[in-house]
Enzyme design. Structure first.
Site, PDB file in Angstrom:
ATOM      1  N   ILE A 192       2.484  15.762   7.130  1.00 17.64           N
ATOM      2  CA  ILE A 192       3.890  15.489   6.786  1.00 17.64           C
ATOM      3  C   ILE A 192       4.331  16.234   5.531  1.00 17.64           C
ATOM      4  O   ILE A 192       5.515  16.538   5.378  1.00 17.64           O
ATOM      5  CB  ILE A 192       4.109  13.952   6.656  1.00 17.64           C
ATOM      6  CG1 ILE A 192       5.577  13.598   6.846  1.00 17.64           C
ATOM      7  CG2 ILE A 192       3.575  13.414   5.329  1.00 17.64           C
ATOM      8  CD1 ILE A 192       5.825  12.118   7.055  1.00 17.64           C
ATOM      9  N   VAL A 242      -2.095   9.082   4.081  1.00 14.28           N
ATOM     10  CA  VAL A 242      -0.866   9.864   3.951  1.00 14.28           C
ATOM     11  C   VAL A 242      -0.268   9.715   2.553  1.00 14.28           C
ATOM     12  O   VAL A 242       0.290  10.673   2.000  1.00 14.28           O
ATOM     13  CB  VAL A 242       0.138   9.485   5.072  1.00 14.28           C
ATOM     14  CG1 VAL A 242       0.662   8.079   4.947  1.00 14.28           C
ATOM     15  CG2 VAL A 242       1.275  10.476   5.116  1.00 14.28           C
ATOM     16  N   ASP A 243      -0.411   8.534   1.958  1.00 12.92           N
ATOM     17  CA  ASP A 243       0.155   8.329   0.616  1.00 12.92           C
ATOM     18  C   ASP A 243      -0.531   9.228  -0.412  1.00 12.92           C
ATOM     19  O   ASP A 243       0.126   9.790  -1.297  1.00 12.92           O
ATOM     20  CB  ASP A 243       0.016   6.849   0.225  1.00 12.92           C
ATOM     21  CG  ASP A 243       1.045   6.435  -0.812  1.00 12.92           C
ATOM     22  OD1 ASP A 243       2.192   6.922  -0.739  1.00 12.92           O
ATOM     23  OD2 ASP A 243       0.704   5.635  -1.693  1.00 12.92           O
ATOM     24  N   SER A 267       1.114   2.057   8.862  1.00 18.07           N
ATOM     25  CA  SER A 267       0.198   0.905   9.088  1.00 18.07           C
ATOM     26  C   SER A 267      -0.935   1.135  10.080  1.00 18.07           C
ATOM     27  O   SER A 267      -1.773   0.247  10.253  1.00 18.07           O
ATOM     28  CB  SER A 267       0.955  -0.367   9.524  1.00 18.07           C
ATOM     29  OG  SER A 267       1.573  -0.993   8.426  1.00 18.07           O
TER      30      SER A 267
HETATM   31  P1  ADP Z   1      -1.668   2.709   6.281  1.00 20.27           P
HETATM   32  O1  ADP Z   1      -2.366   2.226   5.040  1.00 20.27           O
HETATM   33  O2  ADP Z   1      -0.211   2.320   6.312  1.00 20.27           O
HETATM   34  O3  ADP Z   1      -2.402   2.340   7.531  1.00 20.27           O
HETATM   35  P2  ADP Z   1      -2.734   5.451   6.296  1.00 20.27           P
HETATM   36  O4  ADP Z   1      -2.323   6.539   5.373  1.00 20.27           O
HETATM   37  O5  ADP Z   1      -4.119   4.911   6.181  1.00 20.27           O
HETATM   38  O6  ADP Z   1      -1.612   4.306   6.127  1.00 20.27           O
HETATM   39  O7  ADP Z   1      -2.540   5.934   7.792  1.00 20.27           O
HETATM   40  C1  ADP Z   1      -1.295   6.051   8.442  1.00 20.27           C
HETATM   41  C2  ADP Z   1      -1.309   7.245   9.365  1.00 20.27           C
HETATM   42  O8  ADP Z   1      -1.092   8.436   8.619  1.00 20.27           O
HETATM   43  C3  ADP Z   1      -2.636   7.476  10.123  1.00 20.27           C
HETATM   44  O9  ADP Z   1      -2.326   7.817  11.469  1.00 20.27           O
HETATM   45  C4  ADP Z   1      -3.233   8.678   9.396  1.00 20.27           C
HETATM   46  O10 ADP Z   1      -4.057   9.453  10.247  1.00 20.27           O
HETATM   47  C5  ADP Z   1      -1.978   9.441   9.047  1.00 20.27           C
HETATM   48  N1  ADP Z   1      -2.072  10.485   8.000  1.00 20.27           N
HETATM   49  C6  ADP Z   1      -3.012  10.684   7.056  1.00 20.27           C
HETATM   50  N2  ADP Z   1      -2.707  11.767   6.306  1.00 20.27           N
HETATM   51  C7  ADP Z   1      -1.539  12.268   6.797  1.00 20.27           C
HETATM   52  C8  ADP Z   1      -0.693  13.378   6.472  1.00 20.27           C
HETATM   53  N3  ADP Z   1      -0.999  14.213   5.477  1.00 20.27           N
HETATM   54  N4  ADP Z   1       0.429  13.583   7.218  1.00 20.27           N
HETATM   55  C9  ADP Z   1       0.756  12.737   8.224  1.00 20.27           C
HETATM   56  N5  ADP Z   1       0.008  11.673   8.577  1.00 20.27           N
HETATM   57  C10 ADP Z   1      -1.114  11.434   7.873  1.00 20.27           C
END
Ligand code: ADP
Length: 179
Positions: A17, A39-40, A126
């Protein structure tokens, strides 16, 4: 894959993203807005340390809601805002998780519209560390977007789902087909 609806469109792509050129990038934040993994972590790395400072000054965000900050270094891609959406931790599905997930998406969409964004990118909120089953989360995410586009008339809004892995993309694709 893309679907046009009312005042906008929903697009599904497999992507990081942080590489997208959209007005608002949504991150899956925790309620303390402390940054984290997944992702955060990627969004905080790409935006730079001022993002965490901005989060600290806000203090926190309730589960099922979202807050906006500047995009800092992501502005180099043309991104105007980072929206920090807090989805629920999955606890078996009886703790209002579906509603909280829908509200995290709906609040982000509302903020994007208030801030006159014409494009917004979501991750799959999530369904990583927070453990929300993807087969349940994908239809809820897409339905919330569809209802928003159909019930909140406004300028054209391009909604992009940046899905990180193939399995998540495929689950969203079949949910979009059934929407
Ligand atoms: P949560 O704690 O809300 O579950 P996560 O970050 O652990 O959030 O995961 C949410 C989704 O984001 C997962 O499908 C993960 O694979 C995805 N994700 C991780 N890194 C990225 C990124 N750089 N861009 C988009 N999606 C991502």
């Amino acid at each position: 894959m893309e679907k046009r609806l009312a005042d906008g469109s929903i697009e599904l792509i497999q992507a990081d993203i942080t590489g997208l050129q959209v007005d608002a990038i949504v991150t899956a934040a925790n309620s303390g807005l402390r940054g984290g993994g997944g992702v955060d972590g990627a969004v905080h790395r790409a935006a730079g340390p001022r993002l965490l400072e901005a989060c600290r000054s806000i203090g926190g965000c309730q589960t099922g809601s979202a807050v906006a900050t500047d995009a800092f270094n992501l502005g180099q891609n043309g991104v105007k805002y980072v929206l920090h959406a807090v989805g629920p931790v999955w606890r078996g599905g009886t703790q209002s998780e579906p509603n909280l997930l829908r509200n995290a998406y709906a609040t982000s969409l509302k903020i994007a519209r208030e801030k006159k964004c014409s494009s917004i990118a979501f991750p799959s909120i999530s369904t990583g560390v927070y453990g929300f089953p993807i087969d349940k989360a994908a239809p809820l995410a897409l339905l919330t977007c569809k209802e928003f586009l159909e019930s909140e008339p406004g300028d054209l809004l391009r909604i992009v789902f940046a899905l990180f892995d193939q399995a998540t993309l495929e689950t969203f694709e079949s949910a979009l087909n059934n929407l």
